[in-house]
Design an enzyme around this catalytic site. Structure first.
Site, short mmCIF file in Angstrom:
data_model
loop_
_atom_site.label_atom_id
_atom_site.label_comp_id
_atom_site.label_asym_id
_atom_site.label_seq_id
_atom_site.Cartn_x
_atom_site.Cartn_y
_atom_site.Cartn_z
N LYS A 29 6.13 7.92 -0.41
CA LYS A 29 6.48 9.16 0.31
C LYS A 29 7.99 9.33 0.24
O LYS A 29 8.70 8.94 1.16
CB LYS A 29 6.11 9.01 1.79
CG LYS A 29 4.71 9.38 2.17
CD LYS A 29 4.64 9.33 3.70
CE LYS A 29 3.25 9.40 4.21
NZ LYS A 29 3.21 9.20 5.68
N LEU A 35 9.77 -2.85 2.39
CA LEU A 35 9.94 -3.38 1.03
C LEU A 35 11.35 -3.94 0.85
O LEU A 35 11.54 -4.98 0.20
CB LEU A 35 9.64 -2.29 -0.01
CG LEU A 35 9.60 -2.78 -1.45
CD1 LEU A 35 8.57 -3.89 -1.65
CD2 LEU A 35 9.30 -1.62 -2.41
N ASP A 70 0.83 -1.20 0.00
CA ASP A 70 0.00 0.00 0.00
C ASP A 70 0.86 1.26 0.00
O ASP A 70 0.59 2.21 -0.72
CB ASP A 70 -0.97 0.01 1.19
CG ASP A 70 -0.27 -0.13 2.53
OD1 ASP A 70 0.87 -0.64 2.56
OD2 ASP A 70 -0.85 0.28 3.55
N ASP A 93 7.29 3.98 2.66
CA ASP A 93 7.57 5.10 3.56
C ASP A 93 9.10 5.17 3.72
O ASP A 93 9.80 5.70 2.86
CB ASP A 93 6.81 4.82 4.86
CG ASP A 93 6.75 5.99 5.81
OD1 ASP A 93 7.61 6.88 5.72
OD2 ASP A 93 5.86 6.02 6.67
N THR A 94 9.64 4.60 4.81
CA THR A 94 11.10 4.60 4.96
C THR A 94 11.77 3.66 3.96
O THR A 94 12.94 3.81 3.63
CB THR A 94 11.51 4.14 6.37
OG1 THR A 94 11.13 2.78 6.56
CG2 THR A 94 10.90 5.02 7.44
C1 PRP Z 1 2.90 -0.04 6.67
C2 PRP Z 1 2.67 -0.29 5.20
C3 PRP Z 1 3.97 -0.86 4.73
C4 PRP Z 1 4.98 -0.22 5.66
C5 PRP Z 1 5.73 0.83 4.95
O1 PRP Z 1 2.66 -1.21 7.36
O2 PRP Z 1 1.60 -1.18 4.98
O3 PRP Z 1 4.01 -2.27 4.86
O4 PRP Z 1 4.25 0.35 6.75
O5 PRP Z 1 6.61 1.50 5.83
P1 PRP Z 1 8.18 1.52 5.64
O6 PRP Z 1 8.45 1.86 4.19
O7 PRP Z 1 8.59 2.64 6.56
O8 PRP Z 1 8.74 0.23 6.04
P2 PRP Z 1 2.31 -1.27 8.92
O9 PRP Z 1 3.52 -1.69 9.69
O10 PRP Z 1 1.65 0.01 9.33
O11 PRP Z 1 1.29 -2.49 8.99
P3 PRP Z 1 -0.12 -2.68 8.28
O12 PRP Z 1 0.11 -2.85 6.80
O13 PRP Z 1 -0.64 -3.94 8.90
O14 PRP Z 1 -0.96 -1.47 8.59
#
Ligand code: PRP
Length: 186
Positions: A136, A113, A105, A108-109
């Protein structure tokens, strides 16, 4: 547009259901063109956040494919995140020798991934690509390759269409910015 009242915690709607559907169809068309010569495509959705995007994206693909899911849990989220990620549910399909597309979805950081691509690369798929609905770039800490990006957004807390705040607002049919006071006071 949905009849559901917009929650008080929402500051503004960034992308409505029509905006999202249009872009998801474009991504599906691009992916279908790129995978037109394989019949062994496996899309792997990352739970929980990708469940709605995955459902919509796959229903617009015109090439044969299978779906699977992986569930992760992350520690130390937020500004001090050191990016520790833990797998709590693995895929059921063996990806070795198959064309794998990881569906997220939000990027972010980049830690999540990056972790996923390392795991799947070690399993020796025929090919490995990634698709994220939202990116982002201002938050990126790890340089991670992305093959398909839905939208690039600024650094705000976004909820809806699978994305949550404390596990709430995931099923809003649009993508919206949360009021900063909601997450700043937490
Ligand atoms: C969120 C999102 C990504 C991750 C991205 O997951 O779904 O998997 O954060 O962040 P990053 O690039 O900083 O690693 P989250 O941990 O919130 O769990 P969820 O999908 O169950 O809401």
């Amino acid at each position: 547009m949905s009849d559901r009242p917009v929650p008080d915690a929402i500051e503004r709607i960034l992308l409505d259901d029509v905006d999202i559907a249009t872009r998801v169809r474009e991504l599906a068309a691009q992916i279908s063109a790129d995978y037109s010569t394989t019949d062994d495509l496996v899309l792997i959705g990352v739970l929980k956040g990708a469940f709605i995007f995955m459902a919509d994206l796959t229903r617009h693909l015109t090439v044969p494919h299978r779906v699977d899911f992986i569930a992760l849990s992350s520690y130390n989220r937020g500004a001090d995140s050191r990016g520790a990620v833990r797998m709590i549910m693995d895929t059921r399909i063996n990806v070795t020798g198959r064309d794998v597309l990881v569906v997220e979805d939000i990027l972010d950081t980049g830690h999540t991934l990056d972790y996923l691509l390392r795991i799947f690369r070690a399993r020796q798929p025929a090919s490995l690509r990634s698709c994220v609905l939202l990116s982002k770039p201002d938050r990126r800490r790890v340089d991670v390759p992305v093959d398909y990006t839905g939208f690039t957004i600024s650094d705000e807390w976004v909820v809806g269409y699978g994305l949550d705040y404390a596990d709430r607002y995931r099923t809003l049919p649009y993508l919206a910015a949360l009021k900063p006071e909601v997450y700043e006071k937490a």
